[in-house]
Design a protein around this motif. Structure first.
Motif, PDB file in Angstrom:
ATOM      1  N   LEU A 259       0.844  -1.207   0.000  1.00  0.00           N
ATOM      2  CA  LEU A 259       0.000   0.000   0.000  1.00  0.00           C
ATOM      3  C   LEU A 259       0.876   1.252   0.000  1.00  0.00           C
ATOM      4  N   GLY A 264      -0.304   4.830  -0.123  1.00  0.00           N
ATOM      5  CA  GLY A 264      -1.561   4.520   0.560  1.00  0.00           C
ATOM      6  C   GLY A 264      -1.423   4.411   2.072  1.00  0.00           C
ATOM      7  N   GLU A 265      -2.564   4.446   2.755  1.00  0.00           N
ATOM      8  CA  GLU A 265      -2.615   4.270   4.211  1.00  0.00           C
ATOM      9  C   GLU A 265      -3.329   2.972   4.517  1.00  0.00           C
ATOM     10  N   ASP A 268      -6.386   4.939   9.961  1.00  0.00           N
ATOM     11  CA  ASP A 268      -6.486   6.345  10.334  1.00  0.00           C
ATOM     12  C   ASP A 268      -6.075   6.441  11.804  1.00  0.00           C
ATOM     13  N   ASN A 275      -8.396   2.438   7.308  1.00  0.00           N
ATOM     14  CA  ASN A 275      -8.556   3.475   6.286  1.00  0.00           C
ATOM     15  C   ASN A 275      -7.766   3.086   5.038  1.00  0.00           C
ATOM     16  N   ILE A 276      -8.350   2.167   4.269  1.00  0.00           N
ATOM     17  CA  ILE A 276      -7.680   1.712   3.046  1.00  0.00           C
ATOM     18  C   ILE A 276      -8.455   2.250   1.846  1.00  0.00           C
ATOM     19  N   ASP A 277      -7.744   2.956   0.982  1.00  0.00           N
ATOM     20  CA  ASP A 277      -8.358   3.436  -0.250  1.00  0.00           C
ATOM     21  C   ASP A 277      -8.780   2.227  -1.099  1.00  0.00           C
ATOM     22  N   ASP A 278     -10.035   2.225  -1.546  1.00  0.00           N
ATOM     23  CA  ASP A 278     -10.567   1.055  -2.257  1.00  0.00           C
ATOM     24  C   ASP A 278      -9.745   0.703  -3.495  1.00  0.00           C
ATOM     25  N   THR A 279      -9.377   1.725  -4.270  1.00  0.00           N
ATOM     26  CA  THR A 279      -8.645   1.466  -5.521  1.00  0.00           C
ATOM     27  C   THR A 279      -7.273   0.871  -5.220  1.00  0.00           C
ATOM     28  N   LYS A 280      -6.591   1.463  -4.244  1.00  0.00           N
ATOM     29  CA  LYS A 280      -5.229   0.994  -3.933  1.00  0.00           C
ATOM     30  C   LYS A 280      -5.270  -0.375  -3.250  1.00  0.00           C
ATOM     31  N   ASP A 347       0.383   6.352  -8.313  1.00  0.00           N
ATOM     32  CA  ASP A 347       1.257   7.223  -7.501  1.00  0.00           C
ATOM     33  C   ASP A 347       2.516   6.463  -7.061  1.00  0.00           C
ATOM     34  N   LYS A 464     -11.504  -4.681   6.344  1.00  0.00           N
ATOM     35  CA  LYS A 464     -12.017  -3.462   6.982  1.00  0.00           C
ATOM     36  C   LYS A 464     -12.956  -3.815   8.140  1.00  0.00           C
TER      37      LYS A 464
END
Lengths: 476, 298
Positions: A259, A264-265, A268, A275-280, A347, A464
């Motif tokens: 990640l 990515g994180e 939080d 707090n995981i970005d869905d796309t990443k 990124d 999650k």
């Protein structure tokens, strides 16, 4: 004769259970009123004693500055420091401690005692009133143990003594904080990346040119990592893996690292929730899935990475800097290179997770002023830190040393320092380890093994859901 | 003078000596059993991390176990698989082997051999079994290959959730069968010969003899073996710690493994105590069920 003897002993030992076993069912005796009253009295007595014992462990309201009053007069100069580094590595730590003992201006000597199960041993020592003076502390444990009162808060001492904490690598220092209180000073930095067996790479490339599609380079992106893993894996005629390109067994432990390669994180930290970005998150799990689903298989389960790497049966694996020392203990001539985790497709940045040790003083230690003096000195003294770096093969957390010749000219350390701005410590929240063990690992296992109709989307949702509940329990 | 009066006359006036004799045992029981149980029950209503005093939080730990905890109830499902394999296997195999060994001249040799694994350290034995379970190089799969099994069909043993708990059960059986064979052997030896002879004279078949005479007479032993095995099974920890650490995919995470993690990794002593109390209740329930199953209705 021998068997007869054993047999007789066994029968004699177990016969009472059997011959009297009928009495097990004779509950009438136990149910008599008198027996009941005796049991009740015993229970009450136990309860009173238990409460008395628990009552002894009250809160310590003494101010930190009262404990660390600077009065070293009555304190011993022979300090005990605990750590979890065992075996031959413990000898390295002892050697580094001997340097500190011989060179500090306070006449303090440090005795290193390796312990297994640091938390349990500290709790037992606390109850017995025999705590060590210092602990070589695994920093990721701070967020879990500090709120439970294991460690002295040190930020008031830092302020009182005008200590400059900017000399420390900020991420390492952050890992020793909880709720803005500081609990220790960092000693070293332990970046985790990927070790590449250069001998296997060169052997693979021997008959290829760089323009050849099968040619393998040291990977800097996910695509290159996948390509190298596939190319460097060898199978026998039956399809069994005889040499593994990339140690895929370790992937689940590197979920956060991957990640990070997309900036990515995972948690939080302010709210202690996943707090995981869905796309990443999806990209990482799909990447893992590509390894798991490759036909023919790219790995076997249960390999020992040190043995396999040293034996040229493993080309790439996750590992810390000291992995090199472990491998070279078995194969001194091996050619290996450390790289950051390759950059992701979104990124993209080469990155990784760092761990490492700090120095802390357990709450209730008997010589706190001397302990504070020596930890201040050690984490600031250039020679002591370089000796530790040299002996234990660890990058010092004191960044003022990174400009020294011995660090700049060190091929491994210099390459890590070049990319270290992208490295992160594990999230500093209580229960992060539980989050990994209970939410991340089993879910990725299920994805790997195609259990419970696990898909990438479902896996991300489960990480999650379980993760939030695990972290919520720790927040309670 | 009736018997009661005689008993009263012979009873010593003071029981001091008796109390002194039982004092060490009572003290031991208090310190290592009674007090820890009471402390655990008390702590289950608190938040406690060892370094600070316990803080009373009422039923919060219990509520969290049933409403928030994502894995504790799953751990009971995992250990149920183990119980379902180990308990009946131990009772049946031990009883049958003990019965077969009865009156054999070489019984002593076999009993000693069966008992030997129980003398090993679980951790040391686990290291050997880990090697045996290795999917590629392990002894078990090598044997299966020799027997003609295709590579892709070979079991993954402790490395796959569908076989992991059964593999642990296999190792446990190897370790604990010997003890129970010895217990059953002693019980079989204790069966009065005249009862068996009378049945033989009456023309009872071997099967009738076993089910109508031997099995009922072994009921107290069966109750003992079953109870101890149930308790031991629910307390499964060492093999998990040494072999799988609760994986793969959490399939071998057991209640005691979680309790240990909560108590000594996370130092949530209050929460771990609440989990222990629930485990205690579950074990009591299963023990009572086992008692009913083996109750002598004759």
């Amino acid at each position: 004769m021998y068997f007869k003897c054993i047999d007789n002993i066994l029968l004699l030992y177990y016969n009472p259970f059997v011959i009297d076993s009928a009495s097990i069912c004779q509950y009438e005796k136990f149910c008599s009123w008198r027996m009941f009253m005796k049991k009740l009295t015993l229970l009450f007595l136990s309860f009173v004693i238990a409460l008395a014992i628990l009552g002894c462990g009250g809160d310590d309201d003494t101010s930190i500055l009262d404990v660390f009053d600077g009065n070293n007069g009555n304190e011993s100069t022979n300090l005990v420091i605990w750590g979890e580094v065992p075996g031959t590595d413990a000898d390295d730590i002892r050697e580094a401690m001997a340097f500190v003992s011989d060179n500090n201006p306070y006449g303090i000597s440090l005795e290193y005692v390796p312990v297994q199960g640091l938390g349990v041993r500290l709790a037992a020592a606390r109850l017995a009133g025999d705590l060590p003076d210092l602990v070589l502390w695994p920093r990721p444990d701070t967020a879990t143990y500090a709120p439970k009162g294991f460690l002295y808060e040190l930020h008031e001492l830092v302020e009182r003594d005008g200590m400059n904490t900017d000399i420390f690598y900020a991420e390492a220092l952050r890992e020793l904080k909880h709720d803005s209180a500081l609990y220790g000073l960092p000693v070293d930095i332990d970046p985790w990346g990927i070790w590449v067996n250069m001998g296997m790479v060169e052997s693979h490339n021997a008959d290829l040119t760089p323009s050849d599609p099968d040619y393998v380079t040291v990977p800097t992106t996910w695509d290159e990592l996948y390509h190298a893993a596939v190319q460097l894996t060898r199978h026998d005629q039956s399809g069994n893996v005889t040499a593994t390109g990339f140690n895929i067994n370790a992937l689940r432990g590197a979920f956060y690292s991957f990640l990070l390669t997309m900036g990515g994180e995972i948690i939080d930290e302010n709210n202690g929730v996943v707090n995981i970005d869905d796309t990443k998150g999806t990209a990482v799990l799909e990447f893992f899935n590509d390894f798991y689903r490759h036909d023919p298989p790219l790995y076997t389960r249960g390999i020992d990475p040190i043995d396999a790497f040293a034996g040229n049966r493993l080309a790439m694996t996750f590992g810390p800097l000291y992995f090199e020392r472990q491998v070279k203990a078995r194969n001194a001539s091996i050619d290996m290179q450390f790289i950051s985790v390759p950059a992701g497709p979104i990124d993209g940045v080469q990155s990784g997770v760092i761990g490492g040790y700090g120095l802390v003083i357990p709450r209730g230690a008997k010589n706190p002023n001397n302990a504070w003096d020596i930890m201040q000195w050690w984490t600031n003294d250039q020679e002591a830190l370089l000796a530790y770096t040299d002996i234990y093969s660890a990058l010092p957390a004191n960044i003022t040393l990174w400009e020294s010749d011995s660090i700049k000219n060190h091929p491994l350390f210099s390459s890590v320092i070049d990319e270290i701005e992208h490295y992160r410590v594990r999230p500093v929240v209580p229960g992060y380890i539980n989050f990994e063990v209970q939410a991340v690992f089993p879910t990725i296992d299920k994805l790997e093994l195609e259990m419970d109709n696990m898909t990438v989307a479902k896996a991300l949702e489960e990480i999650k859901r379980i993760g939030d509940r695990t972290l919520a329990l720790e927040r309670e | 003078m009736n018997h009661q009066n005689v008993a009263k006359m012979k009873r010593p006036k003071s029981n001091k000596a008796g109390y002194i004799f039982i004092a060490p045992a009572v003290l031991f029981f208090l310190v290592f059993t009674a007090i820890p149980i009471v402390v655990a029950v008390y702590l289950s209503f608190t938040r406690y991390g060892v370094f600070d005093a316990p803080r009373w939080i009422g039923l919060r730990n219990y509520i969290n176990i049933f409403t928030v905890d994502p894995v504790f109830l799953q751990s009971f499902r995992n250990v149920s698989v183990y119980v379902a394999i180990v308990v009946p296997s131990v009772v049946l195999i031990s009883m049958v082997v003990a019965f077969m060994l009865n009156n054999r001249k070489d019984a002593k040799v076999f009993r000693s051999i069966y008992y030997l694994p129980a003398l090993l350290s679980i951790i040391a034995a686990s290291a050997v079994w880990r090697f045996m379970f290795d999917p590629t190089y392990g002894t078990l799969n090598q044997i299966l290959r020799l027997l003609g099994m295709q590579s892709q069909n070979l079991p993954q043993w402790i490395y796959h959730p569908s076989t992991a708990m059964a593999s642990i059960a296999l190792m446990s059986l190897w370790m604990i069968l010997g003890i129970n064979i010895v217990i059953y052997s002693a019980a079989v030896r204790g069966i009065p010969k005249e009862v068996v002879e009378a049945a033989e004279i009456d023309g009872a078949s071997s099967m009738n003899m076993f089910w109508r005479i031997i099995f009922p007479l072994l009921r107290p032993t069966t109750f003992f073996v079953m109870t101890m095995t149930i308790i031991g099974s629910f307390q499964l920890y060492d093999q998990i710690y040494a072999l799988t650490s609760g994986g793969p995919a959490g399939s071998t995470t057991t209640p005691v493994f979680l309790i240990y993690m909560n108590a000594f990794d996370s130092f949530n002593m209050g929460y771990a105590s609440a989990q222990s109390v629930i485990l205690f209740i579950v074990i009591i329930v299963f023990t009572l069920l086992s008692q009913r199953l083996t109750r002598d209705d004759y």
